[in-house]
Design an enzyme around this catalytic site. Structure first.
Site, PDB file in Angstrom:
ATOM      1  N   HIS A 131      28.683  41.898  55.378  1.00 29.06           N
ATOM      2  CA  HIS A 131      28.187  41.510  54.053  1.00 29.06           C
ATOM      3  C   HIS A 131      28.176  42.732  53.149  1.00 29.06           C
ATOM      4  CE1 HIS A 131      26.399  37.976  56.264  1.00 29.06           C
ATOM      5  NE2 HIS A 131      27.000  37.406  55.247  1.00 29.06           N
ATOM      6  N   LYS A 178      26.881  24.568  57.878  1.00 24.74           N
ATOM      7  CA  LYS A 178      25.425  24.717  57.730  1.00 24.74           C
ATOM      8  C   LYS A 178      24.806  23.407  57.225  1.00 24.74           C
ATOM      9  CE  LYS A 178      24.705  28.841  59.147  1.00 24.74           C
ATOM     10  NZ  LYS A 178      23.797  29.097  60.283  1.00 24.74           N
ATOM     11  N   SER A 224      21.535  28.666  55.122  1.00 28.91           N
ATOM     12  CA  SER A 224      21.885  29.786  54.241  1.00 28.91           C
ATOM     13  C   SER A 224      21.857  29.326  52.790  1.00 28.91           C
ATOM     14  CB  SER A 224      23.294  30.283  54.570  1.00 28.91           C
ATOM     15  OG  SER A 224      23.768  31.121  53.522  1.00 28.91           O
ATOM     16  N   SER A 225      21.699  30.286  51.881  1.00 25.92           N
ATOM     17  CA  SER A 225      21.722  29.954  50.448  1.00 25.92           C
ATOM     18  C   SER A 225      23.123  29.525  50.013  1.00 25.92           C
ATOM     19  CB  SER A 225      21.298  31.186  49.631  1.00 25.92           C
ATOM     20  OG  SER A 225      22.171  32.274  49.904  1.00 25.92           O
ATOM     21  N   CYS A 226      24.114  29.722  50.891  1.00 23.98           N
ATOM     22  CA  CYS A 226      25.491  29.330  50.566  1.00 23.98           C
ATOM     23  C   CYS A 226      25.687  27.827  50.510  1.00 23.98           C
ATOM     24  CB  CYS A 226      26.449  29.873  51.618  1.00 23.98           C
ATOM     25  SG  CYS A 226      26.529  31.608  51.575  1.00 23.98           S
ATOM     26  N   TYR A 278      31.944  27.597  56.117  1.00 23.82           N
ATOM     27  CA  TYR A 278      30.651  28.022  56.673  1.00 23.82           C
ATOM     28  C   TYR A 278      29.543  27.151  56.072  1.00 23.82           C
ATOM     29  CZ  TYR A 278      26.661  31.371  56.852  1.00 23.82           C
ATOM     30  OH  TYR A 278      25.446  31.992  57.024  1.00 23.82           O
TER      31      TYR A 278
END
Ligand SMILES: NC(=O)C1=CN([C@@H]2O[C@H](COP(=O)(O)OP(=O)(O)OC[C@H]3O[C@@H](n4cnc5c(N)ncnc54)[C@H](OP(=O)(O)O)[C@@H]3O)[C@@H](O)[C@H]2O)C=CC1
Ligand SMILES: C[C@H]1O[C@H](OP(=O)(O)OP(=O)(O)OC[C@H]2O[C@@H](n3cnc4c(=O)[nH]c(N)nc43)[C@H](O)[C@@H]2O)[C@@H](O)[C@@H](O)C1=O
Length: 333
Positions: A190, A151, A118-120, A147
């Site tokens: 989201h 990842k 994820s971009s997170c 999270y």
């Protein structure tokens, strides 16, 4: 819109392809894309059939079915409120799911595995657009750090299994996704599906005001999930490296601009209010897509058209009941 090579799966027709999380937003899009490309042997298991946090059950499943290709789209996922409310579930479930699947796939002869990060994972204040090499260079955004850490561990696991065992595991980092089959839960979703549901219900009830969380100033990049599925298939066919790959659309808007697009799509003509008591999260997270550009791939669905088509689909499929029924509970398998 897509290179010609996307017309076929690129795998031999008998290849066994497992899509973990096939009923989710990304998983369902992957199944659509693979079937469109002619995949004949998809292996699919619902959460209630195979709990991917159960190591023994996952090992038994892989030993029995021996998938050739694995798309890892199963995860504990949610919006900013869900991440802040269930940090233990987010870190535990995601570490367990990815450890179990990556290890059992390697042990049982899977040829190639694609892990969705994820971009997170990138630092809260890293230079934008976010480059893959900014990973682990500064502190994470606090609202979803559990999270994000899970990842990042998934990425490192894939890299370790490639280095020690030569296991062809690749890692893709999608930007914020949306589309049909999303999670429209009023609290844990989201922002995009959450606002679609809120505006839709305001129109149904004749409300003249809708509240948007936060200040509306953060910027987000959104990509339709069918674009993600197309990019994931391309990567599975043509990419093999321990280097992670960003998948973005370049469609970046503020939360306030997003709300305006959703108001227009749902026919809401009232007033929008902002609730600054709710967290904004990271101020911006647009992805640098040089690596996907180099593969000749571009996202094809523009945000405004994507929102309109998503809203039409979810209303037609009755994924937007009033009340608290999670869209997922009524999704067909
Ligand atoms: N949505 C987004 O904006 C983005 C998502 N991603 C990544 O893409 C991937 C898919 O996300 P998305 O499709 O949005 O998520 P969803 O929540 O829509 O789908 C996740 C899927 O995983 C399944 N699942 C969760 N836990 C388990 C478990 N213990 N055992 C078996 N199945 C399980 C869910 O089943 P069930 O619902 O029945 O529990 C669901 O089918 C994730 O890795 C996510 O991190 C990356 C960037 C952005
Ligand atoms: C997708 C990716 O990125 C996710 O992070 P995020 O983008 O910060 O999450 P989000 O989609 O919930 O957007 C939040 C932004 O939007 C504003 N906002 C307004 N109104 C609502 C609203 O009604 N719901 C929500 N959720 N946010 C709202 C809110 O104030 C904030 O500014 C990770 O959780 C993680 O899941 C991940 O992988």
């Amino acid at each position: 819109m897509y290179p010609d090579s996307m017309s076929e799966t690129g795998f031999d027709a008998s290849a066994r392809i497992y899509v973990a999380g096939h009923r989710g937003l990304a998983g369902a899009a992957l199944v659509r894309r693979l079937r469109q490309a002619g995949a004949e042997h998809l292996i699919l298991r619902r959460h209630d059939e195979l709990d991917l946090t159960n190591q023994a059950a996952v090992e038994h499943f892989f030993a029995e079915h021996r998938p050739d290709y694995v798309f890892l789209a199963a995860a504990r996922v949610g919006g900013i409120r869900a991440n802040s409310t269930y940090p233990a579930e987010f870190v535990h479930d995601n570490l367990a799911i990815q450890n179990n699947i990556i290890h059992s796939a390697w042990r049982n002869g899977t040829r190639k595995l694609l892990f969705l990060g994820s971009s997170c994972i990138y630092p809260k204040l890293a230079p934008q657009p976010l480059r893959e090499d900014s990973l682990l260079t500064a502190p994470l955004e606090s609202s979803n750090e559990w999270y994000a850490i899970a990842k990042i561990a998934g990425i490192k696991t894939c890299q370790a299994y490639r280095r020690q065992y030569g296991f062809d595991a690749i890692c893709a980092m999608p930007t914020n996704l949306y589309g049909p089959g999303d999670n429209f839960d009023p609290l844990d979703s989201h922002v995009l599906p959450g606002l679609i549901r809120r505006f839709h219900e305001a129109v149904q009830r004749g409300d003249d005001t809708v509240t948007i969380w936060g200040t509306g100033t953060p910027l987000r990049e959104f990509m339709h999930v069918d674009d993600l599925a197309d990019a994931a298939l391309l990567l599975m066919q043509r990419y093999s490296s321990e280097e992670i790959v960003n998948i973005g659309s370049g469609d970046e808007v503020s939360i306030a601009e997003l709300a305006q697009l959703i108001a227009e799509a749902t026919g809401f003509r009232g007033r929008m209010e902002f609730d600054p008591s709710r967290p904004d999260g990271t101020p911006r997270k647009r992805l640098d897509t040089s690596r996907m550009d180099a593969l000749g791939w571009k996202a094809g669905i523009r945000l405004q058209a994507g929102i309109v088509s998503t809203y039409a689909a979810v209303v037609a499929d009755r994924e937007l009941p009033l009340g608290n029924i999670r869209a997922r509970q009524i999704r067909s398998s």
